[in-house]
Design an enzyme around this catalytic site. Structure first.
Site, PDB file in Angstrom:
ATOM      1  N   ALA A 146       0.814  -1.206   0.000  1.00  0.00           N
ATOM      2  CA  ALA A 146       0.000   0.000   0.000  1.00  0.00           C
ATOM      3  C   ALA A 146       0.859   1.272   0.000  1.00  0.00           C
ATOM      4  O   ALA A 146       0.566   2.233  -0.721  1.00  0.00           O
ATOM      5  CB  ALA A 146      -0.935  -0.013   1.202  1.00  0.00           C
ATOM      6  N   LYS A 197       0.260 -17.018  -0.464  1.00  0.00           N
ATOM      7  CA  LYS A 197       1.557 -16.393  -0.216  1.00  0.00           C
ATOM      8  C   LYS A 197       1.677 -15.846   1.207  1.00  0.00           C
ATOM      9  O   LYS A 197       2.790 -15.759   1.738  1.00  0.00           O
ATOM     10  CB  LYS A 197       1.832 -15.290  -1.248  1.00  0.00           C
ATOM     11  CG  LYS A 197       1.010 -14.034  -1.070  1.00  0.00           C
ATOM     12  CD  LYS A 197       1.705 -12.985  -0.252  1.00  0.00           C
ATOM     13  CE  LYS A 197       0.843 -11.859   0.224  1.00  0.00           C
ATOM     14  NZ  LYS A 197      -0.545 -11.769   0.101  1.00  0.00           N
ATOM     15  N   ARG A 265       3.276  -7.674   8.559  1.00  0.00           N
ATOM     16  CA  ARG A 265       2.889  -8.530   9.684  1.00  0.00           C
ATOM     17  C   ARG A 265       3.212  -9.999   9.439  1.00  0.00           C
ATOM     18  O   ARG A 265       3.608 -10.716  10.363  1.00  0.00           O
ATOM     19  CB  ARG A 265       1.388  -8.356   9.952  1.00  0.00           C
ATOM     20  CG  ARG A 265       1.030  -6.976  10.484  1.00  0.00           C
ATOM     21  CD  ARG A 265      -0.440  -6.681  10.290  1.00  0.00           C
ATOM     22  NE  ARG A 265      -0.764  -6.585   8.876  1.00  0.00           N
ATOM     23  CZ  ARG A 265      -1.960  -6.218   8.422  1.00  0.00           C
ATOM     24  NH1 ARG A 265      -2.923  -5.927   9.255  1.00  0.00           N
ATOM     25  NH2 ARG A 265      -2.199  -6.151   7.123  1.00  0.00           N
TER      26      ARG A 265
END
EC number: 1.1.1.94
Length: 350
Positions: A146, A197, A265
């Site tokens: 992002a 993924k 994360r």
């Protein structure tokens, strides 16, 4: 262009406002019940507190109770919720979307069924759509963070859907000289690739944690991380065939794996496991963050086990996934099964 309403003010949906706005669209960003603080700050000065970027002046911001106002006149809707918001969107949003308005989703993940079937979110939504609601679904996948998209870094992704003519029209709203979009009708293949993924990024990042635990000698050791990346691609390649996707979609899984291991994360969970932390300790360290990698790895491993029990696959064909599951859900410490990788590769090349 037209009016585009994004529901969910998470980082990726908010980053998509950059190409949308720059292409001349009227952009409306709606927060979920969890996005109150995000929307409040955006209304002050366009600053997104989680994305850490300032959005374009002229974007319109709405709270969830204003969603019907935000949908009025929209010609395209973007679903920007996390995988934890899939049912919320299904039960609350689809029935509000005007008839004939397509939805394109950035939400990544899969549902596992008791028999081991793995179902991508567009399939799940289509199967459970509220009675009387008929929404045409499309989805986005591929390597794109992002913040990099917000900064106009060149990004190459894929949009998927069964109606390629409509998908071309959707692409025209987003594509810019830095945001490049391929089209495919392989919804299962693309969405499975980019969902898988996340779990494998966690697995690959365990090598980073192991390196930290053993001590940093100032040398950039990348062999072990690259080896886990390689094994991840191999296992995802097999899984794409199992779920019914085109294995050519592995390119998006590999690209997305690379960008995810670089940060985020999913990497943190794997890194902390490699450093020797237990899952309760990791959950405490990452309190308040959505750990989608843990969910997709757990669901995929559970599906493989169910299929193995039915004689459809062998657990031993997915040694990295099985080890990740042991670390996440059964208290095991990281001990990479290197010999099992050699065996599976040898057998596959016969």
């Amino acid at each position: 262009m037209g009016i585009v309403t994004l529901i969910g003010a998470g980082q990726m949906a908010s980053a998509l406002t950059f190409p949308l706005f720059e292409n001349g669209n009227e952009v409306r960003l709606v927060g979920t019940p969890l996005d109150g603080d995000v929307i409040a700050r955006l209304r002050e000065d366009n600053y997104h507190i989680n994305l850490d970027r300032t959005l374009h002046e002229g974007i319109k911001y709405y709270t969830v109770d204003q969603v019907e106002e935000a949908l009025d006149g929209a010609e395209l809707v973007v679903c920007g919720v996390s995988s934890f918001g899939v049912d919320w969107f299904l039960n609350n949003m689809f029935k509000l979307i005007p008839e004939g308005v397509p939805v394109i989703s950035v939400t990544k993940g899969m549902i596992d069924l008791p028999d081991g079937t793995l179902q991508v979110f567009p399939e799940y939504w289509q199967e459970h759509m509220p009675e009387g609601v008929n929404v045409e679904l499309f989805a986005i996948g591929g390597p794109c963070t992002a913040r990099d998209l917000s900064d106009h870094d060149h990004s190459f992704v894929a949009y998927c859907g069964k109606d390629l003519e409509k998908l071309e029209w959707i692409r025209s709203h987003f594509e810019t000289d830095y945001y490049h979009i391929a089209l495919t009708d392989d919804v299962v293949g693309l969405e499975a690739a980019v969902a898988l993924k996340n779990g494998y990024a966690l697995g690959t990042a365990m090598a980073i944690g192991l390196k930290n635990r053993l001590g940093d000698d100032g040398i950039a050791h990348v062999n072990s991380k690259s080896a886990l990346f390689q094994q991840s691609v191999w296992e995802m390649y097999q899984l794409l065939d199992i779920v019914g996707g085109n294995q050519k979609m592995i390119m998006y899984a590999a690209g997305d794996l690379d960008v995810t291991v670089a940060g985020g994360r999913s990497r943190k969970v794997g890194q902390y496991l490699g450093e020797g932390y237990s899952m309760p300790e990791i959950e405490e360290k990452l309190a308040g963050q959505t750990l989608e990698a843990v969910v997709i790895a757990t669901r995929t491993a559970r599906a493989v086990k169910a299929m193995a029990k039915a004689g459809k696959v062998k657990e031993s064909d997915f040694p990295l996934l099985m080890h990740v599951d042991q670390c996440l859900n059964h208290g095991a410490k990281v001990d990479i099964p290197w010999k099992d990788f050699q065996t599976i590769t040898r057998d596959a090349l016969k």
